[in-house]
Design a protein around this motif. Structure first.
Motif, PDB file in Angstrom:
ATOM      1  N   GLN A 248       2.377   4.466  -7.476  1.00 17.11           N
ATOM      2  CA  GLN A 248       2.931   5.654  -8.116  1.00 17.11           C
ATOM      3  C   GLN A 248       2.259   6.938  -7.635  1.00 17.11           C
ATOM      4  N   ALA A 249       0.996   6.859  -7.305  1.00 17.97           N
ATOM      5  CA  ALA A 249       0.237   8.061  -6.928  1.00 17.97           C
ATOM      6  C   ALA A 249      -0.063   8.116  -5.435  1.00 17.97           C
ATOM      7  N   THR A 250       0.704   7.384  -4.638  1.00 16.72           N
ATOM      8  CA  THR A 250       0.439   7.305  -3.198  1.00 16.72           C
ATOM      9  C   THR A 250       1.620   7.842  -2.402  1.00 16.72           C
ATOM     10  N   THR A 251       1.329   8.660  -1.407  1.00 17.86           N
ATOM     11  CA  THR A 251       2.367   9.267  -0.581  1.00 17.86           C
ATOM     12  C   THR A 251       2.885   8.281   0.464  1.00 17.86           C
ATOM     13  N   LYS A 252       3.953   8.669   1.146  1.00 13.04           N
ATOM     14  CA  LYS A 252       4.516   7.824   2.196  1.00 13.04           C
ATOM     15  C   LYS A 252       3.497   7.470   3.268  1.00 13.04           C
ATOM     16  N   ASP A 253       2.634   8.423   3.589  1.00 17.29           N
ATOM     17  CA  ASP A 253       1.653   8.179   4.647  1.00 17.29           C
ATOM     18  C   ASP A 253       0.348   7.595   4.124  1.00 17.29           C
ATOM     19  N   GLY A 254       0.344   7.151   2.852  1.00 14.40           N
ATOM     20  CA  GLY A 254      -0.796   6.391   2.346  1.00 14.40           C
ATOM     21  C   GLY A 254      -1.875   7.168   1.644  1.00 14.40           C
ATOM     22  N   LYS A 255      -1.661   8.441   1.346  1.00 13.29           N
ATOM     23  CA  LYS A 255      -2.668   9.228   0.638  1.00 13.29           C
ATOM     24  C   LYS A 255      -2.534   8.998  -0.868  1.00 13.29           C
ATOM     25  N   THR A 256      -3.620   8.613  -1.509  1.00 15.99           N
ATOM     26  CA  THR A 256      -3.622   8.372  -2.952  1.00 15.99           C
ATOM     27  C   THR A 256      -4.229   9.572  -3.659  1.00 15.99           C
ATOM     28  N   ILE A 257      -3.398  10.282  -4.429  1.00 16.97           N
ATOM     29  CA  ILE A 257      -3.849  11.539  -5.033  1.00 16.97           C
ATOM     30  C   ILE A 257      -4.418  11.350  -6.441  1.00 16.97           C
ATOM     31  N   GLY A 258      -4.293  10.137  -7.004  1.00 17.28           N
ATOM     32  CA  GLY A 258      -4.830   9.920  -8.340  1.00 17.28           C
ATOM     33  C   GLY A 258      -5.175   8.464  -8.568  1.00 17.28           C
ATOM     34  N   LEU A 259      -6.175   8.230  -9.406  1.00 15.91           N
ATOM     35  CA  LEU A 259      -6.575   6.872  -9.773  1.00 15.91           C
ATOM     36  C   LEU A 259      -6.043   6.559 -11.164  1.00 15.91           C
ATOM     37  N   GLY A 260      -5.405   5.395 -11.300  1.00 19.93           N
ATOM     38  CA  GLY A 260      -4.756   5.039 -12.552  1.00 19.93           C
ATOM     39  C   GLY A 260      -5.717   4.880 -13.710  1.00 19.93           C
ATOM     40  N   THR A 261      -5.321   5.385 -14.859  1.00 19.20           N
ATOM     41  CA  THR A 261      -6.099   5.202 -16.071  1.00 19.20           C
ATOM     42  C   THR A 261      -5.501   4.073 -16.917  1.00 19.20           C
ATOM     43  N   ASP A 262      -4.272   4.216 -17.360  1.00 22.30           N
ATOM     44  CA  ASP A 262      -3.702   3.293 -18.330  1.00 22.30           C
ATOM     45  C   ASP A 262      -2.187   3.296 -18.241  1.00 22.30           C
ATOM     46  N   ILE A 263      -1.541   2.380 -18.960  1.00 19.88           N
ATOM     47  CA  ILE A 263      -0.100   2.380 -19.138  1.00 19.88           C
ATOM     48  C   ILE A 263       0.227   2.123 -20.600  1.00 19.88           C
TER      49      ILE A 263
END
Length: 442
Positions: A146-161
Motif C-alpha cells: 500500500q505504501a510502495t511506489t511502482k519503482d519500489g520506494k516505500t514511503i511509510g511503515l505499516g502500523t495497524d489495520i
C-alpha cells in the motif's frame, strides 16, 4: 486535493488476509489527545537534546503505551513531541500543504490508509525511502504494498489495520429487553447489516430514556462498506464510486438508519460524539479494533464492565495507518530510527496490549494479549479471537488516490444531510455527488 483520478492507476490491495490461516490483524488505534492540532516542524531542546515531532491523526497509542518514555530512556539525547489532529479530513490537507511547501512538516508524519495511495502517487518524492532501512518481510505483503511506489520506494511503515466487530452496551440492551450474550447477538445479525438495523428497531421499542441504538448512520455505512469487495475504485484504478455495488449496499443500509429514530445523529470524532460515549447516549457502535481504545478513554470509568464486543454482521476492515519520514525533516536519521522502532513487531504488540490495535507485523501475533484493564472494561470479551476471526475473511479491496475525500463527501455531506437536516436520501446522494465531482475535478 482536487486533481482528477479518471483512468487507470496503480492500485494496492487493502485486505488480502484470508490466506493468513493463523494470523491476527490490526486496527488503527485512533483517539483524540485533547483535540490538539498538528503544529508541524522540529525544535531542539535548550539543553542540547534533539526534539523529534510526530504528527498523527488521533491517538496511535504510543504515548498511552509508554513507548515515547521508553524510547527517550534508551536515547537520552532525544525528546519526542506528538502533534495530534483529531480528524483525518483536517489532518491530511494540512499535511499535504506542508509537504508541497517543503517545510512545516513533522519529523514523522502518520498517513491514513485512505490517503496512502494519493501519497504514493503524488508525494513520494517528499518522503524518505524507508524500505531501504528495514527488513520488509516483517510486514504483511499487502500492507507494505500500500505504501510502495511502482519503482519500489516505500514511503511509510505499516502500523495497524482495522478488522471489524460491534461494541455494545449490554446494560442498555438488558433494559431494552434484548439479548445480551455476545455469541447469540452475533448469530442474530450474522451475514447482513440489515439484520443489525432490524435489532435497532427492536431496541427503540423499549429504549432506555435518552438513548438511541447507534451513534450514527455514517458509522454503519463505513462498517458495511469495509466488507464490500468493491468500493470507490475498481482493481484497474478506475473511479467507480457511483456504480459500485458495495457503495450502494452500504448507502442503502445507512439510509435505513438515517431515516429512522434509532440514530443519535452524531458526527464521528466531534466533541458531541465523544460526550455521547461518556453519557451513554447510544447502545452500539461499529467497532474496528482501533475503536477499543477510543471507547475505553471516552466512556471513562463509568463504562467499565458495561461494554461488550460481538462479531460484526460481516467481516470488514476499517482503517489502518503508516508512519513516514518527510525529506523536509531536520533530523532525518533520528526520525528514521524512531519510525522503525515504533512500528517494529515488539512495539506493535505493546500498543495492542494497551488498546487492542492489531499489528500489521505477523511475528507479533503469537502472543497478543489485551491489557487486563481492557479485557475487564469490555466484560471479558475474547477481543483477540473476535478481531482475528474477522481479519481472516476480510475481502480484498482496492484504494484510489481520492478514497478518503470521496468517503468523507458521502458520510459528512450526503448522510449527514439526511440524518441531521431531514433531507431525502435522493437529496443527500445528490449533494454528495456534487462534492465528489468537485473532488475529482469533474
Amino acid at each position: 486535493m482536487r486533481t482528477s483520478t479518471r483512468g487507470s492507476r496503480r492500485m494496492v490491495a487493502l485486505a488480502a488476509v484470508a490466506a493468513l490461516a493463523t494470523g491476527l490483524l490490526a486496527g488503527c488505534a485512533e483517539d483524540s489527545e485533547n483535540g490538539s492540532s498538528n503544529s508541524g516542524g522540529s525544535g531542539d531542546d535548550p539543553k542540547g537534546k534533539i526534539t523529534l515531532t510526530v504528527g498523527t491523526f488521533g491517538v496511535f497509542g504510543y504515548k498511552q503505551a509508554g513507548l515515547y518514555d521508553e524510547y527517550t530512556k534508551l536515547h537520552p539525547d532525544i525528546n519526542i513531541k506528538e502533534n495530534v489532529t483529531t480528524r483525518t479530513d483536517v489532518y491530511w490537507p494540512k499535511t499535504l500543504t506542508r509537504l508541497q511547501a517543503g517545510s512545516g512538516t513533522d519529523d514523522i508524519q502518520a498517513i491514513e490508509v485512505g490517503n496512502v495511495t494519493e501519497a504514493v502517487q503524488t508525494q513520494a518524492d517528499k518522503f524518505v525511502d524507508l524500505g531501504k532501512e528495514v527488513d520488509k518481510s516483517q510486514w504483511l505483503d499487502w500492507k507494505l504494498a500500500q505504501a510502495t511506489t511502482k519503482d519500489g520506494k516505500t514511503i511509510g511503515l505499516g502500523t495497524d489495520i482495522g478488522p471489524m466487530a460491534i461494541c455494545y452496551r449490554k446494560d442498555l440492551f438488558e433494559k431494552a429487553g434484548l439479548e445480551t450474550d455476545r455469541t447469540k447477538l452475533a448469530e442474530l445479525w450474522k451475514g447482513d447489516w440489515s439484520k443489525y438495523v432490524d435489532l435497532g428497531n427492536d431496541y427503540m421499542k423499549k429504549a432506555p430514556k435518552g438513548t438511541k441504538f447507534v451513534d450514527s448512520a455514517s458509522s454503519v455505512y463505513n462498517a458495511a462498506l469495509g466488507g464490500a469487495t468493491e468500493r470507490y475504485y475498481d482493481k484497474d484504478g478506475n473511479v467507480v464510486w457511483d456504480k459500485s455495488a458495495g457503495v450502494k449496499e452500504a448507502w442503502d443500509v445507512a439510509m435505513e438508519v438515517a431515516t429512522s429514530d434509532m440514530s443519535a445523529k452524531l458526527k464521528q470524532f466531534d466533541k458531541p460524539w465523544d460526550q455521547g460515549y461518556a453519557n451513554g447516549t447510544f447502545a452500539t457502535v461499529a467497532c474496528p479494533a482501533w475503536m477499543i481504545g477510543y471507547i475505553q478513554q471516552k466512556s471513562g470509568d463509568s463504562g467499565k464492565g458495561k461494554w461488550d464486543v460481538a462479531a460484526a454482521p460481516t467481516a470488514a476492515n476499517w482503517g489502518g495507518a503508516f508512519l513516514g519520514v518527510p525529506t523536509a525533516s531536520k533530523h532525518q536519521k533520528e526520525a528514521i530510527a524512531l519510525a522503525k522502532w515504533l512500528t517494529a513487531p515488539e512495539q506493535q504488540a505493546k500498543v495492542f496490549a494497551e488498546q487492542a490495535s492489531f499489528p500489521s507485523t505477523p511475528s507479533a501475533y503469537a502472543n497478543l494479549k489485551p491489557a487486563a484493564d481492557t479485557t475487564a472494561y469490555f466484560s471479558d470479551a475474547p477481543i483477540t479471537q473476535i478481531f482475528s476471526d474477522s481479519a481472516k475473511t476480510i475481502p480484498t479491496q482496492y484504494l484510489g488516490a481520492k478514497d478518503q475525500p470521496i468517503g468523507t463527501a458521502i458520510t459528512d455531506i450526503g448522510i449527514l444531510q439526511v440524518e441531521q437536516k431531514g433531507k431525502t436520501p435522493k437529496q443527500g446522494w445528490e449533494s454528495a455527488t456534487k462534492e465528489i465531482k468537485d473532488v475529482l475535478g469533474q
